[in-house]
Design a protein around this motif. Structure first.
Motif, PDB file in Angstrom:
ATOM      1  N   THR A 100       4.864  11.605  -5.537  1.00 33.84           N
ATOM      2  CA  THR A 100       3.383  11.638  -6.179  1.00 33.84           C
ATOM      3  C   THR A 100       3.427  12.983  -7.091  1.00 33.84           C
ATOM      4  O   THR A 100       4.086  13.996  -7.289  1.00 33.84           O
ATOM      5  CB  THR A 100       2.453  12.032  -5.007  1.00 33.84           C
ATOM      6  OG1 THR A 100       1.145  12.567  -5.396  1.00 33.84           O
ATOM      7  CG2 THR A 100       2.938  13.459  -4.315  1.00 33.84           C
ATOM      8  N   SER A 101       2.564  12.713  -8.197  1.00 36.78           N
ATOM      9  CA  SER A 101       2.134  14.031  -9.195  1.00 36.78           C
ATOM     10  C   SER A 101       1.798  15.182  -8.399  1.00 36.78           C
ATOM     11  O   SER A 101       1.999  16.289  -9.043  1.00 36.78           O
ATOM     12  CB  SER A 101       1.131  13.343 -10.051  1.00 36.78           C
ATOM     13  OG  SER A 101      -0.052  13.143  -9.491  1.00 36.78           O
ATOM     14  N   PHE A 110      10.237   3.825   2.659  1.00 40.51           N
ATOM     15  CA  PHE A 110       9.482   4.070   1.101  1.00 40.51           C
ATOM     16  C   PHE A 110      10.615   3.920   0.172  1.00 40.51           C
ATOM     17  O   PHE A 110      10.338   4.250  -1.035  1.00 40.51           O
ATOM     18  CB  PHE A 110       8.957   5.426   1.049  1.00 40.51           C
ATOM     19  CG  PHE A 110       7.954   5.523   2.182  1.00 40.51           C
ATOM     20  CD1 PHE A 110       7.025   4.760   2.749  1.00 40.51           C
ATOM     21  CD2 PHE A 110       7.760   6.694   2.872  1.00 40.51           C
ATOM     22  CE1 PHE A 110       5.924   4.671   3.757  1.00 40.51           C
ATOM     23  CE2 PHE A 110       6.884   6.937   3.864  1.00 40.51           C
ATOM     24  CZ  PHE A 110       5.842   6.076   4.344  1.00 40.51           C
ATOM     25  N   HIS A 111      11.668   3.180   0.464  1.00 38.30           N
ATOM     26  CA  HIS A 111      12.693   2.914  -0.886  1.00 38.30           C
ATOM     27  C   HIS A 111      12.129   2.507  -2.033  1.00 38.30           C
ATOM     28  O   HIS A 111      12.308   2.889  -3.201  1.00 38.30           O
ATOM     29  CB  HIS A 111      13.809   2.069  -0.174  1.00 38.30           C
ATOM     30  CG  HIS A 111      14.865   1.740  -1.276  1.00 38.30           C
ATOM     31  ND1 HIS A 111      15.838   2.641  -1.709  1.00 38.30           N
ATOM     32  CD2 HIS A 111      15.002   0.713  -2.135  1.00 38.30           C
ATOM     33  CE1 HIS A 111      16.378   1.978  -2.701  1.00 38.30           C
ATOM     34  NE2 HIS A 111      16.060   0.895  -3.044  1.00 38.30           N
ATOM     35  N   ASP A 112      11.370   1.408  -1.799  1.00 40.00           N
ATOM     36  CA  ASP A 112      10.728   0.649  -3.108  1.00 40.00           C
ATOM     37  C   ASP A 112       9.705   1.622  -3.971  1.00 40.00           C
ATOM     38  O   ASP A 112       9.738   1.394  -5.431  1.00 40.00           O
ATOM     39  CB  ASP A 112       9.911  -0.558  -2.778  1.00 40.00           C
ATOM     40  CG  ASP A 112      10.936  -1.563  -2.361  1.00 40.00           C
ATOM     41  OD1 ASP A 112      11.854  -1.514  -2.854  1.00 40.00           O
ATOM     42  OD2 ASP A 112      10.413  -2.597  -1.982  1.00 40.00           O
ATOM     43  N   LEU A 171       8.256  -3.374  -7.683  1.00 43.33           N
ATOM     44  CA  LEU A 171       8.001  -3.202  -8.857  1.00 43.33           C
ATOM     45  C   LEU A 171       7.818  -4.832  -9.342  1.00 43.33           C
ATOM     46  O   LEU A 171       6.902  -5.125 -10.157  1.00 43.33           O
ATOM     47  CB  LEU A 171       8.543  -2.312  -9.888  1.00 43.33           C
ATOM     48  CG  LEU A 171       8.329  -0.992  -9.550  1.00 43.33           C
ATOM     49  CD1 LEU A 171       8.974   0.005 -10.466  1.00 43.33           C
ATOM     50  CD2 LEU A 171       6.678  -0.433  -9.741  1.00 43.33           C
ATOM     51  N   ARG A 172       8.910  -5.313  -9.177  1.00 41.86           N
ATOM     52  CA  ARG A 172       9.159  -6.881  -9.446  1.00 41.86           C
ATOM     53  C   ARG A 172       8.050  -7.716  -9.082  1.00 41.86           C
ATOM     54  O   ARG A 172       7.586  -8.640  -9.938  1.00 41.86           O
ATOM     55  CB  ARG A 172      10.645  -7.265  -9.158  1.00 41.86           C
ATOM     56  CG  ARG A 172      10.845  -8.651  -9.905  1.00 41.86           C
ATOM     57  CD  ARG A 172      12.310  -8.873  -9.613  1.00 41.86           C
ATOM     58  NE  ARG A 172      13.284  -8.167 -10.092  1.00 41.86           N
ATOM     59  CZ  ARG A 172      14.666  -8.185 -10.177  1.00 41.86           C
ATOM     60  NH1 ARG A 172      15.137  -9.243  -9.407  1.00 41.86           N
ATOM     61  NH2 ARG A 172      15.246  -7.349 -10.590  1.00 41.86           N
ATOM     62  N   ASN A 173       7.776  -7.458  -7.785  1.00 45.32           N
ATOM     63  CA  ASN A 173       6.906  -8.276  -7.084  1.00 45.32           C
ATOM     64  C   ASN A 173       5.456  -8.087  -7.710  1.00 45.32           C
ATOM     65  O   ASN A 173       4.812  -8.939  -7.487  1.00 45.32           O
ATOM     66  CB  ASN A 173       7.004  -7.867  -5.527  1.00 45.32           C
ATOM     67  CG  ASN A 173       8.099  -8.383  -4.757  1.00 45.32           C
ATOM     68  OD1 ASN A 173       8.869  -9.252  -5.551  1.00 45.32           O
ATOM     69  ND2 ASN A 173       8.517  -7.688  -3.516  1.00 45.32           N
ATOM     70  N   ARG A 174       5.231  -6.995  -8.063  1.00 42.64           N
ATOM     71  CA  ARG A 174       3.622  -6.729  -8.361  1.00 42.64           C
ATOM     72  C   ARG A 174       3.674  -7.301  -9.957  1.00 42.64           C
ATOM     73  O   ARG A 174       2.751  -7.876 -10.264  1.00 42.64           O
ATOM     74  CB  ARG A 174       3.631  -4.982  -8.507  1.00 42.64           C
ATOM     75  CG  ARG A 174       2.346  -4.782  -9.014  1.00 42.64           C
ATOM     76  CD  ARG A 174       1.936  -3.220  -9.222  1.00 42.64           C
ATOM     77  NE  ARG A 174       2.892  -2.662 -10.178  1.00 42.64           N
ATOM     78  CZ  ARG A 174       2.796  -1.336 -10.336  1.00 42.64           C
ATOM     79  NH1 ARG A 174       2.049  -0.488  -9.624  1.00 42.64           N
ATOM     80  NH2 ARG A 174       3.643  -0.838 -11.324  1.00 42.64           N
ATOM     81  N   SER A 195       0.343   7.169  -3.205  1.00 39.94           N
ATOM     82  CA  SER A 195      -0.710   5.932  -3.391  1.00 39.94           C
ATOM     83  C   SER A 195      -0.119   5.059  -2.272  1.00 39.94           C
ATOM     84  O   SER A 195       1.055   5.176  -1.962  1.00 39.94           O
ATOM     85  CB  SER A 195      -0.653   5.482  -4.639  1.00 39.94           C
ATOM     86  OG  SER A 195       0.703   4.996  -5.003  1.00 39.94           O
ATOM     87  N   SER A 196      -0.904   3.908  -1.945  1.00 39.05           N
ATOM     88  CA  SER A 196      -0.660   3.145  -1.059  1.00 39.05           C
ATOM     89  C   SER A 196       0.649   2.183  -1.617  1.00 39.05           C
ATOM     90  O   SER A 196       1.545   1.474  -1.107  1.00 39.05           O
ATOM     91  CB  SER A 196      -1.675   2.115  -0.887  1.00 39.05           C
ATOM     92  OG  SER A 196      -2.206   1.693  -1.859  1.00 39.05           O
ATOM     93  N   GLN A 197       0.823   2.108  -2.867  1.00 41.41           N
ATOM     94  CA  GLN A 197       1.859   1.269  -3.453  1.00 41.41           C
ATOM     95  C   GLN A 197       3.149   2.051  -3.300  1.00 41.41           C
ATOM     96  O   GLN A 197       4.161   1.428  -3.332  1.00 41.41           O
ATOM     97  CB  GLN A 197       1.671   1.217  -5.086  1.00 41.41           C
ATOM     98  CG  GLN A 197       0.421   0.319  -5.396  1.00 41.41           C
ATOM     99  CD  GLN A 197       0.109   0.195  -6.839  1.00 41.41           C
ATOM    100  OE1 GLN A 197       0.612   1.047  -7.641  1.00 41.41           O
ATOM    101  NE2 GLN A 197      -0.602  -0.809  -7.166  1.00 41.41           N
TER     102      GLN A 197
END
Length: 795
Positions: A346-347, A367-369, A89-92, A261-263
């Protein structure tokens, strides 16, 4: 809207607005994909009262500097503690922020929270000084809408805050409608001040207040309108037909894997292949033989190939967003006919819980991030009341799939849906409540004047949340709490303590000791205080309040018992609700005087801040523990019982879930007690919250007085029964704190450590160490439970 895809979460809202005679104009900043555009075209083609158009374009030379300023502010939030492990999230956020600023923030500001706050405040002042953009101002001036709704507003790099600025300049009321469950925690900040923020539930309300500095009285909980179309839905095809279309064996249970999602989960196909092989090689007989159905995410295409290994079926082959009747039928049928739903983050996991299916999540390090490092994923965790069955390894996860296929959905999923998706009841949809909130805003006329007037009233009454009244004490909330209490209790005239509409445990362990401490600081104020609670608990407030009013007597006609807008609520006290204000007004009308109010939110704001810092021990700085005083027995309950007896009540909740094994344990325990002496049940037969009672088989030595316990005296009657008992045995929960405060030795059983918050136990043990209190003993369910109970009874 940022793009037409936002309509997926607001379709029923738009349709209901139009059905109620409003004209709706859908304005979007950019196109996203043809599916979303087709959905918007369909609703505008089928309705004359709904139109759409592309937003006016802002010249890049004007928009870019403003966007860079907002993105710099947004990046700073990812240096704060909630996002310490959220590197993705920080990188994004860094990708949107000016690179020199991001480097400066990483090297300098990350080391000094004080300097970071200073820079943040300067950037915000600079942003607030900007003038509205003429392109948007002219657009709004030409149309002059009655209200401007904005979603998602918090997207990184979005120009939507400029619409908020222009609307304010023109005096147009504004509403920020939270789009999804993750928007307040994994995107940017709210820039500007919407007149109203609509959120799904109390968890999002807390995020708006704590993370975005929104005043609680500007937030309204409406429910998760995005999921309205899944409630009451029936499958469109039989299991046999569905399996034939998807290429599945109709006789095998289906495990549905819903992609993220891919993120969240980049290259998820590699994990799916490993996951499927692990099930086939290591699963129990049910899991090993199950059909594994994978549903791709609409924007995260898979490359599993036409014939994936391990017998995995991908359906539909390409990611499809459920946007119309046909695609929603396909999606719902896959949930309905599945025996279990698996996902990363995911929702669709929320939708699986709505469909009544067990929902599982393997914790995957790759998938930790996108999983454990995100704030919104924590809503799904069982320790936060979420529906997930979490596996720390693939071995544990596969074993959990086997159990889920055997047992079906557990209570956690249903409870989560009631709390997170439909907080006002399973039949109360979010879309009508959101529409009602918008209409109320418009009907108020000048919202700013209304808010200012209410704030002046609230300041006078003491109803403002503590976090908003003591900016000088942001680092230590306790001095501000003391100032707030002193200000309220020093006012002349009557003072209302409450209304208390929440959990018994919090009332006994925190609220009443807090009031006792407050009255000790202002002994003269006790002559002017009125406690407002429920269940006939006047005796609990002896020495604290001069008078007592009961919610059930004050509102005898109120049909809504549970829920934020009912008499009782499990919601936390972030701010006084509209229902609280209505209750206070009714008390004022009854006594003929204006009240100062010491509301639970004053205490809870401090409790919440200390809890986030792990400083629960400091709660004792403003708590005085004493046993409860003598009881009144207006209904003669004690006379119906023998001289010696034990008291007992087992009810089901987070610490003692509604499971067959717990029913068996409760039955065995109460029969064991009845073999020793008479057992008086504390059962009431009343449905006042989401807890259900265990009812033992008929036994001559088990006395059930529920027929003699009315709603308006239920807690007092239970207190009377307890006060005469030699001991109490029941499930761990808020009610188990009552017998020790009446001097009764207590044994409380629990079977789930997930919701077992140890700081409550530590507080209880210190509170019950006071002279006159009974002992408090907790017993874990299991093979040794009966032996531990027998040992406790002997002692």
């Amino acid at each position: 809207m940022a793009h037409p895809g936002a309509l997926r979460n607001f379709q029923r809202v738009v349709e209901r607005l139009a059905d109620r005679g409003h004209e709706v104009e859908l304005v979007y900043e950019r196109h996203k994909n043809q599916t979303d555009t087709a959905m918007m075209e369909e609703i505008t083609r089928s309705r004359d009262d709904v139109s759409s158009r592309l937003a006016p374009q802002i010249p890049g030379g004007v928009a870019k500097p403003r966007s860079r300023l907002r993105n710099s502010v947004d990046y700073l939030r990812y240096l704060e503690p909630p996002f310490e492990s959220s590197q993705a999230l920080r990188n994004r956020a860094a990708a949107y922020a000016p690179r020199p600023f991001a480097l400066f923030a990483d090297v300098v500001l990350a080391r000094s929270s004080r300097l970071s706050r200073h820079v943040h405040e300067r950037l915000m002042r600079r942003e607030r000084s900007l003038s509205p953009l003429p392109e948007i101002t002219e657009y709004l001036r030409e149309r002059r809408p009655d209200v401007l709704m904005i979603t998602p507003l918090v997207a990184l790099g979005s120009d939507q805050p400029e619409w908020l600025r222009a609307a304010h300049a023109l005096g147009i009321p504004t509403v920020f409608c939270v789009h999804s469950w993750d928007n307040l925690t994994n995107k940017g900040l709210i820039h500007g001040q919407p007149d109203l923020v609509t959120v799904w539930n109390e968890a999002q309300l807390a995020e708006a207040v704590e993370m975005h500095d929104v005043s609680p009285d500007q937030v309204e909980v409406v429910g998760a309108h995005a999921f309205d179309h899944w409630f009451g839905r029936k499958p469109s095809r039989s299991r046999a037909v569905f399996c034939a279309e998807a290429g599945l064996d109709r006789d095998r249970p289906i495990v549905l894997y819903v992609c993220s999602s891919s993120q969240i989960s980049p290259q998820e196909e590699h994990f799916i292949e490993r996951w499927a092989r692990h099930i086939r090689e290591n699963g129990g007989p049910l899991a090993r033989d199950a059909s594994l159905l994978v549903r791709p995410h609409p924007v995260n295409r898979l490359s599993l190939g036409p014939e994936p290994a391990a017998g995995v079926v991908v359906w539909p082959p390409a990611g499809i967003s459920p946007h119309d009747a046909g695609t929603r039928d396909d999606y719902f049928d896959s949930l309905y006919h599945a025996a279990a739903v698996v996902g990363i983050n995911t929702s669709a996991q929320i939708e699986g819980a709505i469909a009544g299916r067990p929902v599982l999540a393997p914790i995957a390090e790759e998938f930790h991030d996108g999983q454990m490092a995100t704030v919104h994923f924590r809503h799904l965790l069982p320790e936060n009341g979420g529906p997930l069955i979490v596996g720390g390894s693939l071995d544990e996860h596969v074993a959990q799939i086997e159990t889920a296929l055997e047992q079906g959905q557990d209570e956690g999923g249903r409870a989560f849906v009631r709390r997170f998706v439909r907080p006002f009841g399973p039949d109360v949809a979010g879309s009508p409540r959101l529409v009602g909130a918008i209409e109320s805003l418009v009907h108020q006329g000048n919202r700013d004047l209304a808010i200012a007037d209410r704030r002046r009233r609230d300041e006078r009454k003491g109803l403002r949340a503590t976090s908003r009244t003591q900016p000088a004490h942001r680092d230590d909330p306790v001095p501000g709490l003391i100032e707030s209490v002193d200000r309220i209790l020093e006012q002349p005239g009557p003072i209302l303590l409450g209304p208390w509409r929440g959990e018994v445990g919090f009332e006994l362990l925190y609220w009443i000791p807090f009031l006792r401490w407050a009255m000790a600081r202002h002994p003269g104020a006790a002559k002017r205080t009125i406690a407002l609670s429920r269940g006939g608990v006047r005796s609990w407030y002896q020495g604290i309040a001069a008078d007592y009013l009961d919610l059930f007597e004050l509102h005898p006609e109120e049909p809504r018992v549970a829920g934020e807008d009912g008499l009782l609520t499990r919601a936390k006290w972030i701010r006084p609700t509209a229902f609280d204000r209505a209750l206070i007004s009714r008390v004022e009308a009854q006594i003929g005087a204006e009240l100062a109010v010491l509301h639970p939110s004053s205490w809870f704001a401090t409790y919440r801040t200390l809890g986030k810092r792990g400083q629960f021990g400091r709660l004792e700085e403003f708590a005085t523990y004493e046993p409860l005083g003598p009881l009144n027995d207006p209904r003669g309950i004690r006379g119906l019982l023998p001289d010696q007896y034990l008291a007992s009540r087992f009810y089901f909740g987070t610490a003692f879930p509604d499971e067959p094994s717990n029913h068996d344990l409760a039955r065995e325990v109460q029969q064991l007690l009845a073999e020793r002496e008479t057992v008086a049940l504390l059962n009431t037969g009343l449905v006042l919250d989401d807890h259900t009672e265990h009812r033992p088989p008929a036994d001559s030595r088990i006395v059930d007085l529920s027929a003699r316990i009315p709603r308006d005296d239920n807690l007092n009657s239970q207190s009377v029964i307890l006060a005469g008992a030699r001991g109490y045995v029941g499930s761990y929960g808020g009610l188990s704190y009552l017998p020790p405060l009446l001097g009764i030795p207590t044994a409380a059983l629990y079977s789930s450590t997930v919701a077992f918050e140890t700081h409550h136990i530590e507080t209880a043990r210190r509170a019950f160490a006071v002279k006159g209190c009974g002992s408090f003993h907790t017993i874990p369910a299991g093979d040794d439970a009966i032996a531990s109970l027998l040992s406790w009874l002997e002692s």
